[in-house]
Design a protein around this motif. Sequence first.
Motif, PDB file in Angstrom:
ATOM      1  N   THR A  76      23.906  -8.843  -6.095  1.00 26.29           N
ATOM      2  CA  THR A  76      24.253  -7.589  -6.754  1.00 26.29           C
ATOM      3  C   THR A  76      23.220  -7.268  -7.833  1.00 26.29           C
ATOM      4  N   ILE A  77      23.134  -5.986  -8.173  1.00 29.70           N
ATOM      5  CA  ILE A  77      22.215  -5.568  -9.235  1.00 29.70           C
ATOM      6  C   ILE A  77      22.873  -5.901 -10.575  1.00 29.70           C
ATOM      7  N   GLU A  78      22.165  -6.663 -11.384  1.00 30.83           N
ATOM      8  CA  GLU A  78      22.660  -6.945 -12.737  1.00 30.83           C
ATOM      9  C   GLU A  78      21.993  -6.021 -13.754  1.00 30.83           C
ATOM     10  N   THR A  79      20.689  -5.832 -13.596  1.00 31.73           N
ATOM     11  CA  THR A  79      19.937  -4.962 -14.502  1.00 31.73           C
ATOM     12  C   THR A  79      18.856  -4.249 -13.707  1.00 31.73           C
ATOM     13  N   GLU A  80      18.609  -2.982 -14.072  1.00 34.37           N
ATOM     14  CA  GLU A  80      17.557  -2.217 -13.408  1.00 34.37           C
ATOM     15  C   GLU A  80      16.862  -1.342 -14.446  1.00 34.37           C
ATOM     16  N   THR A  81      15.535  -1.455 -14.494  1.00 37.47           N
ATOM     17  CA  THR A  81      14.731  -0.573 -15.336  1.00 37.47           C
ATOM     18  C   THR A  81      13.647   0.029 -14.449  1.00 37.47           C
ATOM     19  N   GLU A  82      12.756   0.792 -15.039  1.00 40.21           N
ATOM     20  CA  GLU A  82      11.688   1.423 -14.277  1.00 40.21           C
ATOM     21  C   GLU A  82      10.802   0.392 -13.572  1.00 40.21           C
ATOM     22  N   ASN A  83      10.521  -0.719 -14.242  1.00 38.82           N
ATOM     23  CA  ASN A  83       9.592  -1.713 -13.694  1.00 38.82           C
ATOM     24  C   ASN A  83      10.234  -3.052 -13.348  1.00 38.82           C
ATOM     25  N   MET A  84      11.581  -3.148 -13.439  1.00 39.62           N
ATOM     26  CA  MET A  84      12.229  -4.428 -13.191  1.00 39.62           C
ATOM     27  C   MET A  84      13.578  -4.244 -12.509  1.00 39.62           C
ATOM     28  N   LEU A  85      13.868  -5.151 -11.618  1.00 44.87           N
ATOM     29  CA  LEU A  85      15.137  -5.165 -10.904  1.00 44.87           C
ATOM     30  C   LEU A  85      15.641  -6.602 -10.942  1.00 44.87           C
ATOM     31  N   LEU A  86      16.798  -6.831 -11.553  1.00 48.68           N
ATOM     32  CA  LEU A  86      17.369  -8.171 -11.612  1.00 48.68           C
ATOM     33  C   LEU A  86      18.571  -8.228 -10.682  1.00 48.68           C
ATOM     34  N   ASN A 130       0.835  -1.205   0.000  1.00 48.47           N
ATOM     35  CA  ASN A 130       0.000   0.000   0.000  1.00 48.47           C
ATOM     36  C   ASN A 130       0.868   1.253   0.000  1.00 48.47           C
ATOM     37  N   SER A 131       1.548   1.445  -1.116  1.00 49.53           N
ATOM     38  CA  SER A 131       2.419   2.601  -1.306  1.00 49.53           C
ATOM     39  C   SER A 131       2.722   2.711  -2.801  1.00 49.53           C
ATOM     40  N   VAL A 132       2.933   3.929  -3.246  1.00 46.35           N
ATOM     41  CA  VAL A 132       3.350   4.141  -4.640  1.00 46.35           C
ATOM     42  C   VAL A 132       4.800   4.638  -4.696  1.00 46.35           C
ATOM     43  N   ASP A 133       5.495   4.558  -3.577  1.00 51.57           N
ATOM     44  CA  ASP A 133       6.887   4.988  -3.496  1.00 51.57           C
ATOM     45  C   ASP A 133       7.796   3.863  -3.996  1.00 51.57           C
ATOM     46  N   VAL A 134       7.857   3.740  -5.310  1.00 53.32           N
ATOM     47  CA  VAL A 134       8.632   2.666  -5.935  1.00 53.32           C
ATOM     48  C   VAL A 134      10.113   2.785  -5.580  1.00 53.32           C
ATOM     49  N   ARG A 135      10.601   3.998  -5.457  1.00 50.23           N
ATOM     50  CA  ARG A 135      12.011   4.193  -5.106  1.00 50.23           C
ATOM     51  C   ARG A 135      12.326   3.596  -3.734  1.00 50.23           C
ATOM     52  N   ALA A 136      11.436   3.809  -2.755  1.00 46.84           N
ATOM     53  CA  ALA A 136      11.645   3.239  -1.413  1.00 46.84           C
ATOM     54  C   ALA A 136      11.563   1.715  -1.446  1.00 46.84           C
ATOM     55  N   ILE A 137      10.630   1.194  -2.218  1.00 49.87           N
ATOM     56  CA  ILE A 137      10.477  -0.267  -2.332  1.00 49.87           C
ATOM     57  C   ILE A 137      11.730  -0.860  -2.970  1.00 49.87           C
ATOM     58  N   ARG A 138      12.174  -0.258  -4.057  1.00 53.14           N
ATOM     59  CA  ARG A 138      13.373  -0.739  -4.750  1.00 53.14           C
ATOM     60  C   ARG A 138      14.586  -0.651  -3.824  1.00 53.14           C
ATOM     61  N   SER A 139      14.734   0.444  -3.105  1.00 56.71           N
ATOM     62  CA  SER A 139      15.869   0.601  -2.178  1.00 56.71           C
ATOM     63  C   SER A 139      15.854  -0.465  -1.093  1.00 56.71           C
ATOM     64  N   ASN A 140      14.677  -0.761  -0.574  1.00 58.32           N
ATOM     65  CA  ASN A 140      14.546  -1.792   0.454  1.00 58.32           C
ATOM     66  C   ASN A 140      14.964  -3.154  -0.099  1.00 58.32           C
ATOM     67  N   LEU A 141      14.500  -3.482  -1.307  1.00 55.34           N
ATOM     68  CA  LEU A 141      14.851  -4.762  -1.924  1.00 55.34           C
ATOM     69  C   LEU A 141      16.353  -4.859  -2.184  1.00 55.34           C
ATOM     70  N   VAL A 142      16.942  -3.788  -2.694  1.00 55.12           N
ATOM     71  CA  VAL A 142      18.377  -3.787  -2.982  1.00 55.12           C
ATOM     72  C   VAL A 142      19.170  -3.970  -1.692  1.00 55.12           C
ATOM     73  N   ALA A 143      18.812  -3.241  -0.636  1.00 57.93           N
ATOM     74  CA  ALA A 143      19.536  -3.342   0.638  1.00 57.93           C
ATOM     75  C   ALA A 143      19.445  -4.753   1.217  1.00 57.93           C
ATOM     76  N   ARG A 144      18.252  -5.344   1.190  1.00 56.23           N
ATOM     77  CA  ARG A 144      18.074  -6.705   1.707  1.00 56.23           C
ATOM     78  C   ARG A 144      18.916  -7.713   0.936  1.00 56.23           C
ATOM     79  N   ASN A 145      18.868  -7.605  -0.385  1.00 55.28           N
ATOM     80  CA  ASN A 145      19.601  -8.561  -1.206  1.00 55.28           C
ATOM     81  C   ASN A 145      21.111  -8.340  -1.118  1.00 55.28           C
ATOM     82  N   ALA A 146      21.542  -7.099  -1.069  1.00 56.49           N
ATOM     83  CA  ALA A 146      22.973  -6.810  -0.964  1.00 56.49           C
ATOM     84  C   ALA A 146      23.545  -7.395   0.323  1.00 56.49           C
ATOM     85  N   ALA A 147      22.771  -7.358   1.387  1.00 53.55           N
ATOM     86  CA  ALA A 147      23.214  -7.934   2.663  1.00 53.55           C
ATOM     87  C   ALA A 147      23.440  -9.441   2.541  1.00 53.55           C
TER      88      ALA A 147
END
Length: 171
Positions: free
Chosen positions: A73-83, A52-69
Motif C-alpha cells: 500500500t502507499i504510505e507516503t507520496e511526494t513529487e519525487n518519492m513513493l513509499l 527513456n520517458s519523462v511521464d512520471v505519472r505513468a511510471i508511478r502508476s505502473n509501480l503502484v499497480a505492481r506493488n498493490a497486486a
Amino acid sequence: MKKFASQNSKNLLVQAALLAGLASSALFVQGCASPSNRITRTQSGYPEITINSVDVRAIRSNLVARNAAGGWTIETETENMLLMTRVSNPLETSSVIAQAMLGNSRSTTPKAEARYIITLSKNQTLVVVQPSISTQMAGGQINRMDLKDNNDVFNNFQNQLARVKTEIEAN
C-alpha cells in the motif's frame, strides 16, 4: 510378530524423519553458504533503472499497480518519492526473524518498505528503490534495517524495475 512389525515401522519413520531433517539442514546450510549473486551493479548500490520517458505519472502508476497486486500500500507520496509498505505475515519465518532482530515480543509486526526515488534528467527518468524493513517498539521508537546488501531483495526489485521500463518504453 505384529508388535515387532509395528516397532520396525516406527523405526523406519524415525529414520526417514531424521534423513529429511538432515537433508533440509544441508540445503539450508548450502543456501547460507552460497548466497545469490546480484544480476547487475548499479551506481547507487540500490536497485535502479533509467527509463527513456519523462511521464512520471505513468511510471508511478505502473509501480503502484505492481506493488498493490502484491499486497503493498502507499504510505507516503511526494513529487519525487513513493513509499510503499507491506505488513509481514506474523507466521512467516522471515517475519519472526525480522522481529527478533529488530524488536521484541511487544513490538509491531515487521513492515517491509520500498522507497522509490523518482528523478527527471534530460529526457529520462531515474528510479531508485531503497528497500528496508521496520518495526515499532512499545515505546514508539522505530527500528529499521536497510536491505541494500540483500542480493535476493535487490534482484527482485531490479527485475521489477526492468519490467516497468519495458512497459513504459513500449507505450
